[in-house]
Scaffold this active site. Structure first.
Site, PDB file in Angstrom:
ATOM      1  N   ASP A 561       2.430 -24.085  50.714  1.00  0.00           N
ATOM      2  CA  ASP A 561       3.560 -23.175  50.715  1.00  0.00           C
ATOM      3  C   ASP A 561       3.824 -22.701  49.292  1.00  0.00           C
ATOM      4  OD1 ASP A 561       4.123 -23.196  53.403  1.00  0.00           O
ATOM      5  OD2 ASP A 561       5.433 -24.933  53.280  1.00  0.00           O
ATOM      6  N   GLU A 642      20.184 -19.515  50.371  1.00  0.00           N
ATOM      7  CA  GLU A 642      21.595 -19.378  50.707  1.00  0.00           C
ATOM      8  C   GLU A 642      22.484 -19.867  49.572  1.00  0.00           C
ATOM      9  OE1 GLU A 642      21.906 -21.467  54.409  1.00  0.00           O
ATOM     10  OE2 GLU A 642      21.503 -19.650  55.557  1.00  0.00           O
ATOM     11  N   LYS A 696      20.820 -11.483  57.981  1.00  0.00           N
ATOM     12  CA  LYS A 696      20.148 -11.482  56.680  1.00  0.00           C
ATOM     13  C   LYS A 696      18.756 -12.056  56.860  1.00  0.00           C
ATOM     14  CE  LYS A 696      21.709 -15.989  54.990  1.00  0.00           C
ATOM     15  NZ  LYS A 696      22.613 -16.688  54.071  1.00  0.00           N
ATOM     16  N   ARG A 744      11.913 -12.851  45.366  1.00  0.00           N
ATOM     17  CA  ARG A 744      12.068 -12.888  46.820  1.00  0.00           C
ATOM     18  C   ARG A 744      13.145 -11.881  47.205  1.00  0.00           C
ATOM     19  NH1 ARG A 744      12.985 -18.241  50.438  1.00  0.00           N
ATOM     20  NH2 ARG A 744      10.721 -18.188  50.272  1.00  0.00           N
ATOM     21  N   THR A 814       2.417 -18.285  52.884  1.00  0.00           N
ATOM     22  CA  THR A 814       3.848 -18.088  52.659  1.00  0.00           C
ATOM     23  C   THR A 814       4.394 -17.046  53.611  1.00  0.00           C
ATOM     24  OG1 THR A 814       5.493 -17.441  51.003  1.00  0.00           O
ATOM     25  CG2 THR A 814       3.336 -16.384  50.865  1.00  0.00           C
ATOM     26  N   ARG A 863       3.415 -13.191  54.720  1.00  0.00           N
ATOM     27  CA  ARG A 863       4.155 -12.886  55.946  1.00  0.00           C
ATOM     28  C   ARG A 863       3.604 -13.671  57.138  1.00  0.00           C
ATOM     29  NH1 ARG A 863       5.059  -6.888  57.595  1.00  0.00           N
ATOM     30  NH2 ARG A 863       6.028  -8.037  59.306  1.00  0.00           N
ATOM     31  N   ASP A 888       7.435 -27.341  55.728  1.00  0.00           N
ATOM     32  CA  ASP A 888       8.803 -27.833  55.616  1.00  0.00           C
ATOM     33  C   ASP A 888       9.654 -27.549  56.844  1.00  0.00           C
ATOM     34  OD1 ASP A 888       9.007 -25.133  55.400  1.00  0.00           O
ATOM     35  OD2 ASP A 888       9.899 -25.091  53.405  1.00  0.00           O
ATOM     36  N   ASN A 954     -24.403 -60.978  47.521  1.00  0.00           N
ATOM     37  CA  ASN A 954     -24.933 -61.460  48.806  1.00  0.00           C
ATOM     38  C   ASN A 954     -26.449 -61.619  48.757  1.00  0.00           C
ATOM     39  OD1 ASN A 954     -22.349 -61.351  49.894  1.00  0.00           O
ATOM     40  ND2 ASN A 954     -23.083 -60.536  51.830  1.00  0.00           N
ATOM     41  N   ASP A 988     -15.099 -62.603  47.492  1.00  0.00           N
ATOM     42  CA  ASP A 988     -14.234 -62.056  48.528  1.00  0.00           C
ATOM     43  C   ASP A 988     -12.792 -61.859  48.099  1.00  0.00           C
ATOM     44  OD1 ASP A 988     -16.258 -61.833  50.309  1.00  0.00           O
ATOM     45  OD2 ASP A 988     -15.885 -63.740  51.299  1.00  0.00           O
TER      46      ASP A 988
END
Length: 1270
Positions: A561, A642, A696, A744, A814, A863, A888, A954, A988
């Site tokens: 984003d 906002e 809005k 924006r 976005t 968009r 989100d 081993n 181990d």
């Protein structure tokens, strides 16, 4: 003549009182209402005996009360207003058990279950839950059990019995408007059940229950010293921690290892025989008592140490994961306390709290909706109901119950664990923690820690290595046993000594199995994951699923984003326009030469009060943000867009408290933000009686919906004019100029209506009072366009460059317009000169083939909707990419689930997004994703380092013990059982701790991701494993077989031979210590000490290993079957072991491509030799397996399932015919169609399903290892 009409059936009404009372049994089943009403099946005695009462197929039907309200179905009339009721006192009717004595007319059945139940019936305890209804010294009106009746299952009858919302408010001593008081510690006055039911509301609708002072300053919401009585009676909102094993139980689990049990039994027998030999046998002249019992005791002590270390290691790991799980479940929720909204931990939610509900929330506790707008919840996780459930306010529901108009469709219940799909509102919490519905479900589940794909692959490999080691141990035992039996005829030793000799053979064979089985491999993954997740948490990555940690290291693309991830999410309005003519900007951005652009102060001061009011409504009313405290200061909390608008309104328009602005507004309809339409709206009723729609959202989308613009900003009345094409073009140019400056753009629209819903607009199916937004979202008036600045995060350009250098392609996805997205992508380095930019609407129209052609070059998707993001992720995975994606919003859930690794935003993300994700970015920062890549690669590297070290030890230990035991005349290995157990402890546990705790450096990003199909062991690893094993075996064999001649020791000198065996053991251990440093690097670079000073675990573990080895040589003595050696011998041991470091340098100088040719040739020889051997074993093991299945009827071992990993991240397991030893060059994966998996010629274990009679039994096939270039 009027057409004939259907006549209603005749009815007979008996008006005389019935002599007997009929009471409904609480257990009587309800009858559903259909299109026509069905009569009650139960008749009163009067109906059965009264001769005048007629009964036929059309029984008595009672019409609905004329005052009843229609609620989406047939209504339930009020009994208080029933025309055939002679008793208008409803309380008397309740007390008399709903007596029908006053009427012989058969009444309607309830519209919701339990409508005619008494309070005792509605709140009757369920069997087994009686203790929840009995609370000593309960200061509240209700017990937890009574509150649980509200939602166990949903019960309007219980809601009615508890007095509805006002009864709950009074009984829980809270306020539906102000919430709990922050000053509450203990309750001083008790509220009885009757007092709660008698609570009333004033005519204005405000409660008469307890209120809280509104001038209390909300400071700290730490509830450790608050709400004592609430916590005592109703508990807190924590679920009981998963019951983990205690330290003693972990010791017991470690002790139940089958190999250790066999070894312990053999050690005890050896100890008993040794004690018998020392006590019961007379020693030969000149010899002291026998000390053979020491070996048995030493083995027992060594086994005990292994058990203790394993148990402590597991205990530490469990504690770490418990801490991480508690952090994973914690989150912040919005609550009202003392009349103010604030954020608190979900664990601190109390019964009586008032919580906010917003779209995307995950409900933390059970409760009753107080008020809301368009609240719909997804309760499928709690109830299994897949439909969205529309919620109704609790007071409205209670009023309809009292009126008799309630139906089962009314739903005020908020269920914990459900998701809020739409709307906003508040609700009153009634049950928390173990008393909530979600808590009861989770309490009955014990979710075990998930097994990651890497753990599964290593578990399979460990099984293979264990089987090969067990085969070597079995072969050694057979050889030594044959030689022991062949020599029995001439053996003159006592039976005790012969038994001890046999036990020595058995113990050595079992100890080789202990060493060969690499149980540390899965442990190494767990240690690496626990260490990495803890460190990632400190770097703002909260890992919710362990598999995401290791998968992220191999990610090939990131779909990120923009807002908050690449940018700071600190938004502020810097420019704007009123209508199409007046432009304004910050004073610093105003060009003195451009007189058309006004400053903020000049632009807003010229507005009339009417326009200012309209703007305030658009900013404050059409918003979900609110005022609250953060770090002790009042601020706006919510969406950053906002909060930016509210901040501007506060600075330029004198916005007061948001709560006061909203208090006097009548909200008619709320349209939540939708990612598809890119806007949100609200409908309010004006004092004039008009209705105003405020919208809005994204400016470029909303501009298409506007047909008019505000004409005169200074007039007292609102005037608008047509938005002409030139004016529309000016606004579009303004939007483009804002976007090119990385701003924006948000547009504000409105329109006024005479009525709501407007004439001609369609309405919602479930609520006719709500208009369909698409029908009213037209012919809007353009009010304002603003440009909001969100600067890039510091270091994001560097982080993007690091990802690209690491072979991880970053794409921006976005919702912003294409110009803003392109500008931001160019700034942070995502957009290249040849990269492609596309818009979501165009992208989703492409065919799959067209998408596959575009995706390699696609860098910005603007968009875009959440569905576009999901499609993008799915197609990238189809192309073979390992995809990480950020999200989100609630609608991002599908994309987060589809991705290999989903990242949700810890700050801006909804609860739905967080639950769908695998990792939570607690700071919403893209740089934290880079940290996740580094730690993911670190986990994979840690496991590869340990695997390389383990296989080297081993091969060396098993080969050395096998050959020395076979070549020895007495069958004793140069490495005794106790020595091998010490080596096993080094392999181990100690090595796992040391190699799994290396922190990553930025150099780890200088290589490409490992393909999903790549195997665990690369060509470079094979080169180091075989090279080091060859060197160690050559040195130890030279010391063992030729050491006496080289050092000049006399042949047959037992003391010198013991010293030589001690030197071999000491040299072997020191080679492992030095080789551990070699394994800190997996590439061909030479600096093996890089960053070692920062790994305190590595330093401490190596100090323990060195100190332990020195102590063993000096004081081990008889227990370890060694002898203290002098300084010269110590120097020889160190000088023989130290060249491991130089030898590793030479090995790294060999190009991997040359090593791959050698291993290719060796692999072909191995497969040629292994195939006939495995087929021969098939003939031997097959009958044994069939006999065991037939006689014992045992089920297949849980490990006997198909070894092919079921998870797509686990890679693929190849059969012997499918393994290609040819070095592979990583290439781009091509889309593959699903195919039926090929049946392997051999299987590692017997299948989990019974094998048909007469069919060949599956057996071993070689491990799933191929050679790949590093």
């Amino acid at each position: 003549m009027a057409p004939d009409r259907l006549l209603a059936p005749s009815i007979t009404i008996q008006t005389s009182p019935s002599p007997q009372i009929h009471s409904r049994n609480a257990s009587e089943p309800d009858v559903d209402f259909q299109d026509h009403l069905q009569p009650e099946n139960t008749l009163t005695n009067a109906e059965e005996t009264t001769p005048g009462l007629q009964r036929h197929s059309q029984d008595l039907l009672v019409p609905a009360s004329p005052t009843a309200k229609s609620l989406g179905g047939s209504t339930l009339r009020s009994r208080a207003q029933s025309f055939n009721s002679t008793n208008s006192n409803t309380d008397t009717a309740i007390e008399s058990g709903r007596s029908r004595a006053t009427s012989d007319v058969k009444t309607l059945r309830s519209r919701f279950e339990g409508d005619d139940w008494t309070t005792e019936e509605a709140l009757r305890p369920d069997r087994g839950n009686e203790q929840d209804f009995e609370v000593p010294n309960n200061l509240f009106a209700f017990s937890p059990g009574q509150l649980n009746k509200l939602l166990g299952p949903k019960s309007l009858a219980a809601f009615k019995a508890l007095g509805g919302l006002r009864g709950l408010e009074t009984g829980l001593q809270t306020s539906v408007t102000a919430g709990l008081s922050v000053d509450e510690t203990s309750i001083h006055e008790r509220v009885s059940f009757d007092q709660a039911l008698q609570s009333t509301y004033r005519k204005d609708g405000s409660p008469t229950g307890p209120t809280v002072s509104q001038d209390i300053k909300v400071t700290d919401h730490n509830v450790h010293n608050q709400y004592h009585d609430r916590i005592r009676i109703f508990k807190d909102n924590r679920l009981p921690a998963k019951k983990s094993l205690s330290i003693w139980q972990l010791f017991w689990v470690a002790a139940k290892d089958k190999v250790l049990i066999i070894l312990t039994i053999a050690a005890l027998i050896s100890l008993a025989l040794g004690i018998y030999e020392a006590v019961g046998q007379t020693p030969a002249p000149g010899q002291g008592p026998s000390l053979d019992w020491v070996e048995g005791l030493a083995i027992g002590v060594a086994v005990l140490i292994v058990i203790l270390v394993t148990g402590l290691n597991d205990y530490r790991r469990e504690k770490q994961f418990a801490v991480l799980n508690s952090k994973k479940e914690d989150r912040q929720v919005k609550v009202i306390r003392s009349g103010k909204s604030t954020m608190i931990s979900v664990f601190d939610v109390m019964v009586g709290d008032v919580l906010h509900l917003e779209s995307g929330n995950s409900v933390p506790a059970d409760g009753i909706l107080i008020d809301g707008h368009g609240v719909k919840c997804d309760e499928s996780s709690a109830t299994g109901e897949s439909d969205a459930m529309r919620k109704t306010g609790g007071q409205e529901v209670y009023e309809r119950i009292q009126e008799g108009t309630a139906t089962s469709k009314l739903d005020p219940f908020i269920i914990s664990g459900s998701k809020v799909l739409e709307g906003v509102g508040t609700y009153l919490v009634t049950s928390v923690g173990v008393n909530s519905g979600f808590g009861k479900i989770m309490g009955s589940l014990q979710i075990e820690n998930e097994e990651t794909p890497l753990q599964a692959k290593l578990g399979n490999m460990a099984s293979w290595i264990g089987y090969l080691g067990s085969a070597a141990a079995g072969l050694l035992f057979i050889i030594l046993l044959i030689r022991f039996l062949a020599g029995l005829s001439g053996d003159t030793r006592s039976p005790a000594l012969k038994g001890q000799a046999f036990l020595d053979i058995l113990i050595v064979a079992i100890t080789i199995i202990v060493v060969a089985v690499p149980e540390g491999l899965p442990v190494a993954v767990t240690l690496a994951l626990s260490f990495a997740t803890k460190k990632m948490y400190s770097e703002n990555n909260l890992v919710r699923h362990l598999r995401a940690c290791e998968t992220m290291g191999n990610a090939t693309t990131i779909c990120s984003d923009k807002t908050g991830t690449l940018t700071q999410n600190k938004m502020k309005v810097v420019a704007g326009t009123m209508g199409s003519n007046i432009q304004f900007a910050r004073e610093a951005d105003v060009n003195e030469n451009d007189k058309k652009i006004l400053s903020f102060a000049s632009g807003f001061s010229a507005l009339s009060d009417t326009v200012k009011t309209l703007l305030l409504q658009s900013y404050a009313i059409n918003s979900t943000a609110f005022e609250g405290e953060e770090d002790g200061q009042m601020t706006f909390i919510g969406s950053k867009t906002e909060t930016a608008l509210l901040t501007m309104a506060k600075e330029q328009l004198g916005l007061g408290p948001v709560a006061e602005e909203r208090a006097g507004v009548q909200i008619v309809q709320l349209i939540p933000f939708d990612s598809d339409r890119k806007c949100m709206g609200i409908v309010i009723r004006l004092p004039s009686g008009m209705y105003r729609l405020l919208v809005k959202g994204a400016a470029e989308i909303l501009l298409d919906k506007a047909t008019s613009e505000l004409a005169d900003n200074a007039a007292d009345k609102l005037h608008f004019r047509e938005l002409t094409e030139p004016a529309r073009a000016r606004v579009a140019d303004t939007i483009s100029s804002f976007a090119q400056k990385s701003l924006r753009t948000i547009a504000l629209l409105y329109k006024d209506c005479q009525q709501w819903p407007p004439i001609g607009a369609r309405t919602l199916d479930d609520d006719p009072s709500m208009a369909l937004f698409e029908d009213v979202f037209c012919d809007m008036i353009l009010l304002q366009v603003v440009g909001i600045q969100d600067p890039l995060r510091d270091g994001v350009s560097k982080a993007v460059a690091q990802c690209q250098n690491a072979g991880v392609k970053v794409r921006m996805v976005t919702g912003d317009n294409v110009m803003t997205a392109t500008a931001i992508a160019t700034q942070c380095g995502i957009k290249s000169d040849h990269g492609q930019v596309m818009e979501g609407p165009k992208f989703r129209q492409l065919s799959e083939d067209e998408m596959d052609e575009v995706l390699p070059h696609l860098e910005v998707l603007a968009r875009s909707s959440p569905e576009d993001k999901r499609i993008l992720v799915a197609r990238l995975k189809h192309l073979g990419e390992i995809v990480a994606v950020t999200g989100d919003g609630t609608n991002d859930g599908p994309a987060l689930k589809t991705a290999d690794v989903g990242f949700s935003m810890g700050i801006a993300g909804t609860e739905v997004a967080k639950e769908a994700s695998a990792i939570i970015l607690m700071d919403d920062n893209f740089s934290s994703i880079v940290k996740a890549i580094m730690w993911g690669r670190s986990v994979n590297d840690a496991v590869a380092k340990f695997l390389q070290f383990q296989l080297t030890v081993n091969i060396t230990a098993v080969t050395l013990a096998f050959i020395s035991a076979v070549s020895s005349s007495n069958g004793h290995s140069v490495l005794s059982a106790v020595q091998l157990l010490w080596v096993n402890l080094i392999m181990d546990t100690f090595a796992a701790l040391a190699l799994a705790t290396d922190a990553p450096t930025e150099d780890i990003l200088n290589r490409k991701p490992t393909p999903r199909s790549a195997n665990l062991i690369t060509t470079n690893m094979w080169k180091m494993i075989t090279g080091q094993a060859v060197y160690q075996l050559v040195v130890t064999f030279v010391l063992y077989f030729a050491g006496s001649q080289i050092l000049g020791y006399a042949k047959g000198d037992s003391v010198r031979q013991t010293e030589l065996d001690t030197m071999v053991f000491n040299t072997f251990v020191w080679m492992q210590i030095f080789n551990e440093f070699n394994n800190r690097r997996l590439d061909n670079k030479l600096n093996i000490f890089e960053g070692v000073h920062r790994n305190y675990f590595f330093i401490v573990i190596n100090c323990i290993m060195v100190g332990g080895q020195i102590m063993i040589i000096f004081v081990g003595g008889k227990a370890f079957q060694i002898k203290r050696i002098d300084g010269i011998q110590w120097l020889i041991c160190i000088l023989c072991a130290l060249p491991c470091l130089l030898w590793a340098v030479l090995l790294r100088c060999i190009p991997d491509r040359y090593a791959a040719v050698v291993f290719d040739f060796a692999g072909r020889i191995w497969f040629a030799l292994a195939r006939p051997i495995l087929k021969a074993l098939r003939l031997v093991v097959g009958p044994i397996y069939r006999f065991t299945k037939r006689k014992l009827g045992r089920k297949t071992s849980p490990a006997g399932k198909d070894l092919a990993p079921q998870d797509e991240e686990a890679g693929s397991t190849m059969s012997m015919d499918e393994v290609s030893p040819t070095p592979q060059t990583p290439t781009k994966a091509k889309p593959q169609t699903p195919q039926t998996p090929k049946t392997p010629e051999f299987a590692l274990h017997p299948p989990s399903t019974p094998t048909p009679a007469g069919s060949p039994e599956p057996l071993l096939h070689p491990p799933p290892i191929t050679l790949t270039t590093a």
